[in-house]
Design an enzyme around this catalytic site. Structure first.
Site, PDB file in Angstrom:
ATOM      1  N   GLU A 102       0.841  -1.195   0.000  1.00 31.12           N
ATOM      2  CA  GLU A 102       0.000   0.000   0.000  1.00 31.12           C
ATOM      3  C   GLU A 102       0.880   1.251   0.000  1.00 31.12           C
ATOM      4  OE1 GLU A 102      -2.134   0.249   3.669  1.00 31.12           O
ATOM      5  OE2 GLU A 102      -2.500   2.386   3.342  1.00 31.12           O
ATOM      6  N   ASP A 121       0.804   3.842  -3.107  1.00 26.43           N
ATOM      7  CA  ASP A 121       0.462   5.250  -2.872  1.00 26.43           C
ATOM      8  C   ASP A 121       1.435   6.166  -3.620  1.00 26.43           C
ATOM      9  OD1 ASP A 121      -0.729   7.505  -1.095  1.00 26.43           O
ATOM     10  OD2 ASP A 121       1.416   7.583  -0.673  1.00 26.43           O
ATOM     11  N   ASP A 151      -7.223   0.973   0.812  1.00 24.19           N
ATOM     12  CA  ASP A 151      -5.874   0.446   1.039  1.00 24.19           C
ATOM     13  C   ASP A 151      -5.560  -0.704   0.075  1.00 24.19           C
ATOM     14  OD1 ASP A 151      -5.761   2.267   3.066  1.00 24.19           O
ATOM     15  OD2 ASP A 151      -5.962   0.816   4.689  1.00 24.19           O
ATOM     16  N   GLU A 196      -4.608   0.660  -3.319  1.00 32.52           N
ATOM     17  CA  GLU A 196      -3.221   1.122  -3.341  1.00 32.52           C
ATOM     18  C   GLU A 196      -2.253  -0.060  -3.354  1.00 32.52           C
ATOM     19  OE1 GLU A 196      -3.182   5.534  -1.311  1.00 32.52           O
ATOM     20  OE2 GLU A 196      -2.920   3.828   0.017  1.00 32.52           O
TER      21      GLU A 196
END
Lengths: 230, 230
Positions: free
Chosen positions: B43, B47, B116, B119
């Protein structure tokens, strides 16, 4: 001040990237006070490129560390203070184009102008030659920092805020416990944090220390939202 | 719940990426409550990859817009709410592996688990096939959003905070002017903002509206620092 090839040649050598489009480098070195063709859009792009390259480098280097450790290390490596250091290593101060009003600015303004120019250069390299070229250059720039960084011994919010304020000759933050609730092992502390020139902030925590750290974090967030890069 | 090929095959089709290392996709779909091999590190990586790809796409699409507009649009496109929408479009809710404690969680928790996972999938694709493959996939995912987004009509801080709280059935923030200084055209307003369950925040501005927006921004920063993604 025009940016002559005489200045830009050795700079490109120091940076480790030879531009195909030299105008990109010139724009990256132009503060908004100097020209309408300034470096803010490149800075925005460079920030994202840097964030990704450093995120990946830390991901690979620390295979056993949790996301929180990686995020903290990334913040340390990409924050304004680090970028300004890099800017000084490349002697960007001597080539950044500033408007008359900014020429005399010192201290904090100067730091952030250098940090922004570093990000803009990263954006310019990315546009000039793509992500792999930008990555290769950045891993070179950061090779020593990436070797020495460690998930422990990163500075906490109170320390970072204090150092930021000291660097600007401002008073230290004023922390005060304004409320305590609950019993011995289940207490909530409310702490206020007052920083010179800012509205005070209030935060809670299960210990005085935690509440103070949370308050410092809020102040840092507020300052960063205004471009401080702490 | 194991993730069978029967489930993962159609998912990969929806995502638009066929994994060489299927274990990466499995890990991306594993919440920390389900297994020690969970998706938090992916994640973190995803991101950063998403941030860069969207930053570049907006940079190219809006050649005449300032850095501030680009940053605001980027925030809108990468925030938790948008990512959770994408997660629902891919029906991730049916494949994410959760621990027993999280199985029943609804509302806000559910949203953030989906965001989450989105990502983490991005991070997994990046590791599996590199930045160009991840970029191609993301531009596909975002093609409609990138077509429709516009620098105007982005929501301000008060609106975003209000919608966030309403979505969680919490009371609306309580804004109050606590101080006014200066004369007619040079006033400073101090406004407090109290959100249910949080310490109150104080901000200043040259108008009541600006002070309220600044206070809302501080609350949003504090909530985001705790992972809210507003």
């Amino acid at each position: 001040m025009a940016l002559s090839a005489n200045l830009l040649m050795p700079l490109q050598k120091r940076l480790g990237h030879q531009f195909s489009e030299l105008s990109l480098l010139k724009q990256a070195l132009t503060h908004r006070s100097a020209d309408s063709q300034h470096n803010e859009r490149l800075e925005y792009l460079g920030d994202a490129v840097l964030g990704m390259v450093i995120a990946e480098a830390l991901y690979q280097k620390f295979p056993d560390h949790a996301e929180g450790d990686l995020s903290r290390m990334r913040s340390t490596l990409v924050r304004g203070k680090t970028l300004a250091e890099i800017g000084r290593e490349f002697d960007l101060g001597s080539v950044v184009r500033l408007g008359p009003g900014e020429m005399k600015s010192g201290g904090h303004r100067r730091e952030s102008i250098l940090a922004d120019a570093v990000e803009a250069i990263i954006g310019a390299v990315f546009l000039d030659a793509g992500i792999e070229a930008a990555k290769k250059m950045l891993l070179n720039w950061y090779s020593e920092r990436l070797t020495t960084i460690s998930p422990i011994a990163l500075k906490d919010a109170k320390t970072r805020l204090q150092e930021y304020l000291q660097g600007r000759q401002l008073n230290l933050p004023d922390y005060a416990v304004t409320d305590t609730r609950g019993q011995a092992h289940n207490q909530t502390f409310t702490v206020s944090c007052q920083v010179q020139g800012m509205a005070s902030v209030v935060a809670k925590g299960t210990s005085r220390r935690k509440a103070e750290q949370a308050a410092a974090e809020m102040v840092i967030n507020a300052l960063n939202a205004e471009g401080a890069k702490i």
